[in-house]
Scaffold this motif. Sequence first.
Motif, PDB file in Angstrom:
ATOM      1  N   THR A  91     -18.970  22.423 -26.775  1.00  0.00           N
ATOM      2  CA  THR A  91     -19.629  23.097 -27.897  1.00  0.00           C
ATOM      3  C   THR A  91     -19.169  22.445 -29.199  1.00  0.00           C
ATOM      4  O   THR A  91     -18.138  21.760 -29.247  1.00  0.00           O
ATOM      5  CB  THR A  91     -19.297  24.595 -27.912  1.00  0.00           C
ATOM      6  OG1 THR A  91     -17.870  24.755 -27.995  1.00  0.00           O
ATOM      7  CG2 THR A  91     -19.812  25.274 -26.644  1.00  0.00           C
ATOM      8  N   ASN A  92     -19.941  22.657 -30.234  1.00  0.00           N
ATOM      9  CA  ASN A  92     -19.584  22.092 -31.545  1.00  0.00           C
ATOM     10  C   ASN A  92     -19.396  20.585 -31.445  1.00  0.00           C
ATOM     11  O   ASN A  92     -18.422  20.016 -31.946  1.00  0.00           O
ATOM     12  CB  ASN A  92     -18.311  22.759 -32.066  1.00  0.00           C
ATOM     13  CG  ASN A  92     -18.218  22.702 -33.588  1.00  0.00           C
ATOM     14  OD1 ASN A  92     -19.227  22.515 -34.272  1.00  0.00           O
ATOM     15  ND2 ASN A  92     -17.009  22.841 -34.113  1.00  0.00           N
ATOM     16  N   LEU A  93     -20.342  19.923 -30.785  1.00  0.00           N
ATOM     17  CA  LEU A  93     -20.241  18.497 -30.483  1.00  0.00           C
ATOM     18  C   LEU A  93     -21.019  17.664 -31.497  1.00  0.00           C
ATOM     19  O   LEU A  93     -22.109  18.038 -31.925  1.00  0.00           O
ATOM     20  CB  LEU A  93     -20.789  18.220 -29.077  1.00  0.00           C
ATOM     21  CG  LEU A  93     -20.779  16.780 -28.580  1.00  0.00           C
ATOM     22  CD1 LEU A  93     -19.347  16.300 -28.371  1.00  0.00           C
ATOM     23  CD2 LEU A  93     -21.582  16.656 -27.286  1.00  0.00           C
ATOM     24  N   VAL A  94     -20.444  16.508 -31.851  1.00  0.00           N
ATOM     25  CA  VAL A  94     -21.120  15.523 -32.691  1.00  0.00           C
ATOM     26  C   VAL A  94     -21.202  14.221 -31.899  1.00  0.00           C
ATOM     27  O   VAL A  94     -20.187  13.711 -31.432  1.00  0.00           O
ATOM     28  CB  VAL A  94     -20.367  15.258 -34.014  1.00  0.00           C
ATOM     29  CG1 VAL A  94     -21.175  14.312 -34.902  1.00  0.00           C
ATOM     30  CG2 VAL A  94     -20.088  16.551 -34.746  1.00  0.00           C
TER      31      VAL A  94
ATOM     32  N   VAL B 204     -17.367  15.578 -39.141  1.00  0.00           N
ATOM     33  CA  VAL B 204     -16.658  15.548 -37.863  1.00  0.00           C
ATOM     34  C   VAL B 204     -15.397  16.396 -37.855  1.00  0.00           C
ATOM     35  O   VAL B 204     -14.812  16.624 -36.793  1.00  0.00           O
ATOM     36  CB  VAL B 204     -16.288  14.093 -37.468  1.00  0.00           C
ATOM     37  CG1 VAL B 204     -17.539  13.234 -37.346  1.00  0.00           C
ATOM     38  CG2 VAL B 204     -15.311  13.469 -38.468  1.00  0.00           C
ATOM     39  N   GLU B 205     -14.966  16.894 -38.976  1.00  0.00           N
ATOM     40  CA  GLU B 205     -13.710  17.647 -39.044  1.00  0.00           C
ATOM     41  C   GLU B 205     -13.782  18.893 -38.179  1.00  0.00           C
ATOM     42  O   GLU B 205     -14.714  19.691 -38.275  1.00  0.00           O
ATOM     43  CB  GLU B 205     -13.390  18.034 -40.483  1.00  0.00           C
ATOM     44  CG  GLU B 205     -12.027  18.704 -40.638  1.00  0.00           C
ATOM     45  CD  GLU B 205     -11.667  18.983 -42.080  1.00  0.00           C
ATOM     46  OE1 GLU B 205     -10.568  19.536 -42.317  1.00  0.00           O
ATOM     47  OE2 GLU B 205     -12.473  18.655 -42.979  1.00  0.00           O
ATOM     48  N   GLY B 206     -12.795  19.035 -37.288  1.00  0.00           N
ATOM     49  CA  GLY B 206     -12.721  20.201 -36.420  1.00  0.00           C
ATOM     50  C   GLY B 206     -13.715  20.208 -35.282  1.00  0.00           C
ATOM     51  O   GLY B 206     -13.838  21.219 -34.574  1.00  0.00           O
ATOM     52  N   LYS B 207     -14.411  19.093 -35.060  1.00  0.00           N
ATOM     53  CA  LYS B 207     -15.443  19.038 -34.016  1.00  0.00           C
ATOM     54  C   LYS B 207     -15.072  18.034 -32.929  1.00  0.00           C
ATOM     55  O   LYS B 207     -14.317  17.097 -33.169  1.00  0.00           O
ATOM     56  CB  LYS B 207     -16.797  18.666 -34.627  1.00  0.00           C
ATOM     57  CG  LYS B 207     -17.313  19.676 -35.645  1.00  0.00           C
ATOM     58  CD  LYS B 207     -18.702  19.298 -36.133  1.00  0.00           C
ATOM     59  CE  LYS B 207     -19.227  20.340 -37.117  1.00  0.00           C
ATOM     60  NZ  LYS B 207     -20.608  20.037 -37.561  1.00  0.00           N
TER      61      LYS B 207
ATOM     62  N   LEU C 289     -10.154  11.674 -39.765  1.00  0.00           N
ATOM     63  CA  LEU C 289     -10.998  12.619 -40.499  1.00  0.00           C
ATOM     64  C   LEU C 289     -10.955  14.021 -39.899  1.00  0.00           C
ATOM     65  O   LEU C 289     -11.742  14.890 -40.293  1.00  0.00           O
ATOM     66  CB  LEU C 289     -12.447  12.116 -40.528  1.00  0.00           C
ATOM     67  CG  LEU C 289     -12.686  10.868 -41.383  1.00  0.00           C
ATOM     68  CD1 LEU C 289     -14.111  10.359 -41.198  1.00  0.00           C
ATOM     69  CD2 LEU C 289     -12.432  11.177 -42.865  1.00  0.00           C
ATOM     70  N   GLY C 290     -10.083  14.241 -38.933  1.00  0.00           N
ATOM     71  CA  GLY C 290      -9.873  15.585 -38.412  1.00  0.00           C
ATOM     72  C   GLY C 290     -10.682  15.954 -37.197  1.00  0.00           C
ATOM     73  O   GLY C 290     -10.813  17.145 -36.880  1.00  0.00           O
ATOM     74  N   ALA C 291     -11.221  14.978 -36.475  1.00  0.00           N
ATOM     75  CA  ALA C 291     -11.958  15.284 -35.254  1.00  0.00           C
ATOM     76  C   ALA C 291     -11.017  15.861 -34.203  1.00  0.00           C
ATOM     77  O   ALA C 291      -9.821  15.540 -34.184  1.00  0.00           O
ATOM     78  CB  ALA C 291     -12.636  14.023 -34.724  1.00  0.00           C
TER      79      ALA C 291
END
Length: 316
Positions: free
Chosen positions: A166-169, A214-217, A242-244
């Motif tokens: 979920t919450n995928l990029v 992308v942050e948090g994903k 960047l927080g991925a």
Amino acid sequence: MPDPFASGGPMLLAGTANRPLAQEIARYLDYPLGEVTIKKFSDGEIFVRIDENVRGRDLFIIQSTTAPGDNIIELLLLIDAARRASAARIHAVVPYFGYARQDRKDQPRVAIGAKLMANMIHSAGADRLLSVDFHQHQIQGFFDIPVDHLYASPVFTRYFREKRLTNLVVISPDVGSAKMARGFAKRLDATMGIIDKRRPQANVAEVMNVIGEVEGKDCLLSDDMIDTAGTMAEAAHALKALGAQDIYACATHALLSGPAVERLSKAPFKEIVVTDTVPVPQEKRFPGLTVISVGELLGRAIRYTHSNESVSSLFE
């Protein structure tokens, strides 16, 4: 309905480039590989002989054109042998089509290797080509015979759907792979991003910017091939900075040359998924690398081709 693979139907042959994939295709079709003799003379010259009657048969020759160049010569000799043995139709099944990166004259005095490969396959006597994920789609136009350009995306899509991310990029590592990434994003109900990359010279990639949130994903990098893995590794480091969260990668052709294994092992990937269009030897396998098969995909394409059904229906 009679089995189209009954006696008198098509015949499967394979060179030595990727026998495990050829055997997987044969298992899926429940049809044996034909007997061939491939050996070398003492000077390295290749000898090919088809050891079964192919007269009037629909022939599928399975051979990736990875390095070394002997694999290309094997393919051409198998096609020539089949033509001289009066096969009805000769299909070159080339899971990985080599020299595809040499698809244009972008500097003085260079060869267009992809066009040369197409010319040789045609001249040898092939009636049709089946291949998976060309490096550039326009390579289909280099051939003067019909081309069935298959996509590994259904295989990857099924694999990643089972993970229920979920919450995928889905991230394209460069502009050239954006269409592939867009297709994955649509099928996986994900958003999309692009790596803005500058390549100062061949096999050297420098990541400049990440376009997209992308942050948090979780991120999935998708590409048609991994060669030296410079692009994939740098992209993974950029996304992590960047927080991925979890970073995955998928690529159809796992060339894994030079420092690729070391780079991928050190990059912040949770998992890297590749197919078996190119054989991945045990010494190149490492924790986090998953190899999935395109044997069923190619087997279905072979069956549809022999039965004169639509191959494009595989991707609908």
